[in-house]
Design an enzyme around this catalytic site. Structure first.
Site, PDB file in Angstrom:
ATOM      1  N   GLU A  82       0.820  -1.202   0.000  1.00 25.85           N
ATOM      2  CA  GLU A  82       0.000   0.000   0.000  1.00 25.85           C
ATOM      3  C   GLU A  82       0.859   1.260   0.000  1.00 25.85           C
ATOM      4  O   GLU A  82       0.642   2.187  -0.787  1.00 25.85           O
ATOM      5  CB  GLU A  82      -0.933   0.015   1.219  1.00 25.85           C
ATOM      6  CG  GLU A  82      -1.858   1.210   1.281  1.00 25.85           C
ATOM      7  CD  GLU A  82      -2.844   1.205   0.131  1.00 25.85           C
ATOM      8  OE1 GLU A  82      -2.820   2.174  -0.655  1.00 25.85           O
ATOM      9  OE2 GLU A  82      -3.625   0.252   0.013  1.00 25.85           O
ATOM     10  N   SER A 104      -7.368   2.370  -3.577  1.00 23.67           N
ATOM     11  CA  SER A 104      -6.169   2.893  -2.924  1.00 23.67           C
ATOM     12  C   SER A 104      -5.218   3.471  -3.959  1.00 23.67           C
ATOM     13  O   SER A 104      -4.367   4.299  -3.630  1.00 23.67           O
ATOM     14  CB  SER A 104      -5.462   1.790  -2.135  1.00 23.67           C
ATOM     15  OG  SER A 104      -5.152   0.705  -2.970  1.00 23.67           O
ATOM     16  N   ASP A 114       1.173   4.038  -3.066  1.00 22.14           N
ATOM     17  CA  ASP A 114       0.752   5.427  -2.836  1.00 22.14           C
ATOM     18  C   ASP A 114       1.864   6.422  -3.148  1.00 22.14           C
ATOM     19  O   ASP A 114       1.648   7.411  -3.859  1.00 22.14           O
ATOM     20  CB  ASP A 114       0.294   5.597  -1.388  1.00 22.14           C
ATOM     21  CG  ASP A 114      -0.971   4.810  -1.071  1.00 22.14           C
ATOM     22  OD1 ASP A 114      -1.561   4.241  -2.011  1.00 22.14           O
ATOM     23  OD2 ASP A 114      -1.356   4.745   0.110  1.00 22.14           O
TER      24      ASP A 114
END
EC number: 3.4.14.10
Length: 608
Positions: free
Chosen positions: A302, A522, A306
């Site tokens: 994650e 995400s 990002d």
């Protein structure tokens, strides 16, 4: 600012002085009570010496005035557009009434709690670390260890707590008490690309070209199978856009749950997709002890997703990664362990203290709204409003479970309410439903459609009323629904989710030294945030302030700059969910960005 300062002083002096400090021995009254949460079972009594960081939220005396300022400085039709408030001005508006401060101080002193009180800059939060035995006495309650049946996660919580009657007007919320959220990232599956299949991003860009729907832009055909920074700039009409790297601009990404952004992977990503960014990096900020582990084996999927895309799109805009400590599950029998699982509180405490927070910050985590007590959700959302008033754009992923809950299979999602009725209900996500943030849904393919390998989270908040800025767009959508559609399954008066959308599947990242493909909303939030940083750069070059809270802009003069998505739906709860349609919809919002069009709007001499 003299007029503003005088207004603050007048408001504070005019506030009611009738609030009295609680009398000694005042009877207790229940402040908040919930039904035992679905999926959690009471396991054992909490150890008496287990430590809890109790947080007391005091009433923010002039929050409605702050909200008024927020909308004025965020509305491109208002004469104050872009005139964001200072840290001190915001704090003055949310500082509690002196009577509330005195009442709470006196009550805490009665438990010999005078030292080690941690106060927020505006003094609207007071935090104190106490053992369970004292917390139970203070709140006239009983704490237990609760265990989540499916995951085994454990929390120390209660389902009811009380306060002295005379304190009810001085304390809005106390946590951790009744919050049972299972905070999680909004992402779907990840797959590694075998070495033999590895090709560079530049090789991918040499494929044939296709037209990306109504925008008319030309996109590499390879973008139908692999998403790169090049693909995103082509899709969203920002080819050749390179920001100045002006120190007045900035972008941030939040990281939770021991998700570590690996610098070596970032360099590999830059070499692969953004060669001009090689050897640049981000500033690291530790929140309540958040770590900066750089072991490749501990790189976070994650976190890497990002930072690689948010910072790859926006480079060389100054970038910051925030690592907030704390990860469930934990062992509540370990006496020195404190785990409140309220990460937004810790991060908000930190960021609101900063003089110059990043101008746009992306978050790809969330909870089912119903697992977060409404009183606490309101206070967290109010913290986001403070940042918006200061000129910060906050983007949040809308979630990957369509209209459903955390079950990955939309056909088997239970979607049962936590209010004791055990009724079937669509489950909106928090903080995506907060009206002071920009919620980002997911698309896929070229031309773009609502993502279908998982389902873009969307729907309507049960906690937050529909804000005025989206009244026209959302009302038009609701009017288009056949009468009785999903009656009783959603709140037709609630804040609509999401606001916008972006690509969210098959993103090419580097993870642990290997190339991987990852998807989920995400990916959509940092993607959109990266383009907001580019828009802020254009504003700065035009001698204008950063955009700040986006929604009043994008639902008004900015609405026509988005590519309308008209194919797809967001299944969940045993239904096909909502359909994508012309205009705003609760799957892809207003659609995806056309950068050049929106840049022309926000740099126009007619927009302050």
């Amino acid at each position: 600012m003299r007029i503003f300062a005088k207004l603050i002083t007048t408001l504070l002096l005019a506030a009611s002085s009738s609030l009295a400090a609680p009398s000694k021995g005042c009877a207790y009254k229940v402040k908040e009570e919930i039904n035992p949460p679905r999926g959690w079972t009471k396991h054992a009594s909490a150890p008496a010496d287990h430590l809890i960081s109790l947080r007391f939220g005091l009433p923010q005396e002039n929050f409605r005035t702050l909200e008024k300022h927020l909308y004025e400085v965020s509305d491109p039709a208002h004469s104050r557009y872009g005139q964001h408030l200072s840290k001190e001005e915001v704090e003055a508006l949310v500082t509690p009434h002196p009577d509330s401060l005195s009442a709470v101080n006196n009550w805490l002193a009665g438990f010999n709690l005078k030292e080690d009180l941690n106060r927020s800059p505006a003094k609207d939060w007071v935090t104190i670390k106490v053992p369970v035995s004292l917390a139970e006495k203070m709140l006239d309650t009983k704490y237990y260890i609760w265990r989540h049946t499916e995951s085994g996660d454990e929390l120390v919580r209660t389902t009811s707590y009380s306060l002295p009657i005379d304190l009810h007007d001085h304390i809005e919320v106390v946590q951790p008490t009744t919050i049972f959220g299972r905070f999680r990232p909004a992402k779907s599956t990840i797959s590694f690309i075998e070495d033999g299949d590895t090709v560079s991003a530049s090789d991918l860009s040499n494929a044939e070209k296709i037209v990306a729907g109504e925008s008319g832009v030309t996109v590499d055909a390879s973008c139908n199978t692999t998403i790169t920074v090049t693909c995103l700039k082509q899709l969203y009409n920002a080819v050749g856009v390179v920001p100045s790297g002006d120190s007045r601009n900035s972008i941030g990404v939040t990281g939770y749950l021991e998700q570590f952004a690996n610098i070596q992977d970032l360099q590999s990503f830059f070499a692969d997709q953004v060669p001009a960014a090689v050897n640049s990096t981000f500033k690291f900020e530790s929140v309540v002890g958040g770590l900066n582990t750089q072991n490749l084996s501990q790189a976070g999927d994650e976190a890497n997703l990002d930072v690689q895309f948010a910072f790859g799109i926006s480079n060389p805009v100054p970038a910051t990664f925030f690592s907030t400590a704390g990860r469930p599950p934990f062992n509540p029998d370990v006496r020195t362990t404190t785990n409140t699982n309220e990460p937004y509180s810790d991060w908000l405490d930190f960021i609101l203290k900063q003089e110059n927070p990043p101008h746009v910050i992306s978050t790809s985590y969330g909870d089912d709204e119903q697992t977060v007590p409404q009183s606490f959700a309101n206070r967290v959302c109010a913290g986001f409003a403070q940042l918006g008033a200061r000129g910060v754009t906050l983007t949040f992923s809308s979630g990957d479970n369509g209209v459903g809950d955390g079950d990955a299979n939309p056909a088997t999602q239970k979607c049962i309410t936590n209010d004791g009725r055990n009724a079937t209900r669509f489950i909106p996500l928090f903080p995506a439903g907060c009206p002071f943030v920009t919620s980002v849904g997911g698309t896929a393919s070229v031309p773009e459609v609502a993502v279908s390998r998982f389902f873009s989270g969307g729907g309507f908040s049960d906690y937050f009323a529909r804000p005025l800025y989206q009244e026209v767009a959302v009302s038009q959508y609701l009017a288009s629904l056949p009468k009785g559609t999903y009656a009783g399954l959603f709140n037709p008066h609630g804040r609509g989710i999401p606001d916008v959308a972006a690509q969210s599947d098959r993103f090419r990242i580097f993870l642990g030294g290997r190339i991987a493909s990852i998807g989920g909303t995400s990916a959509a939030s940092p993607t959109f945030a990266g383009f907001v940083a580019l828009l802020n750069d254009a504003r700065i070059k035009a001698h204008k302030p950063p955009l700040g809270f986006l929604n009043p802009l994008i639902y008004s003069i900015g609405a026509s700059t988005f590519n309308d998505i008209t194919v797809g739906h967001n299944s969940g709860c045993g239904t096909t969910g909502f359909n994508v349609t012309k205009g705003w919809d609760p799957v892809t919002g207003l659609g995806t960005l056309n950068f050049e069009k929106l840049k022309d709007v926000i740099t126009s001499p007619f927009v302050l």
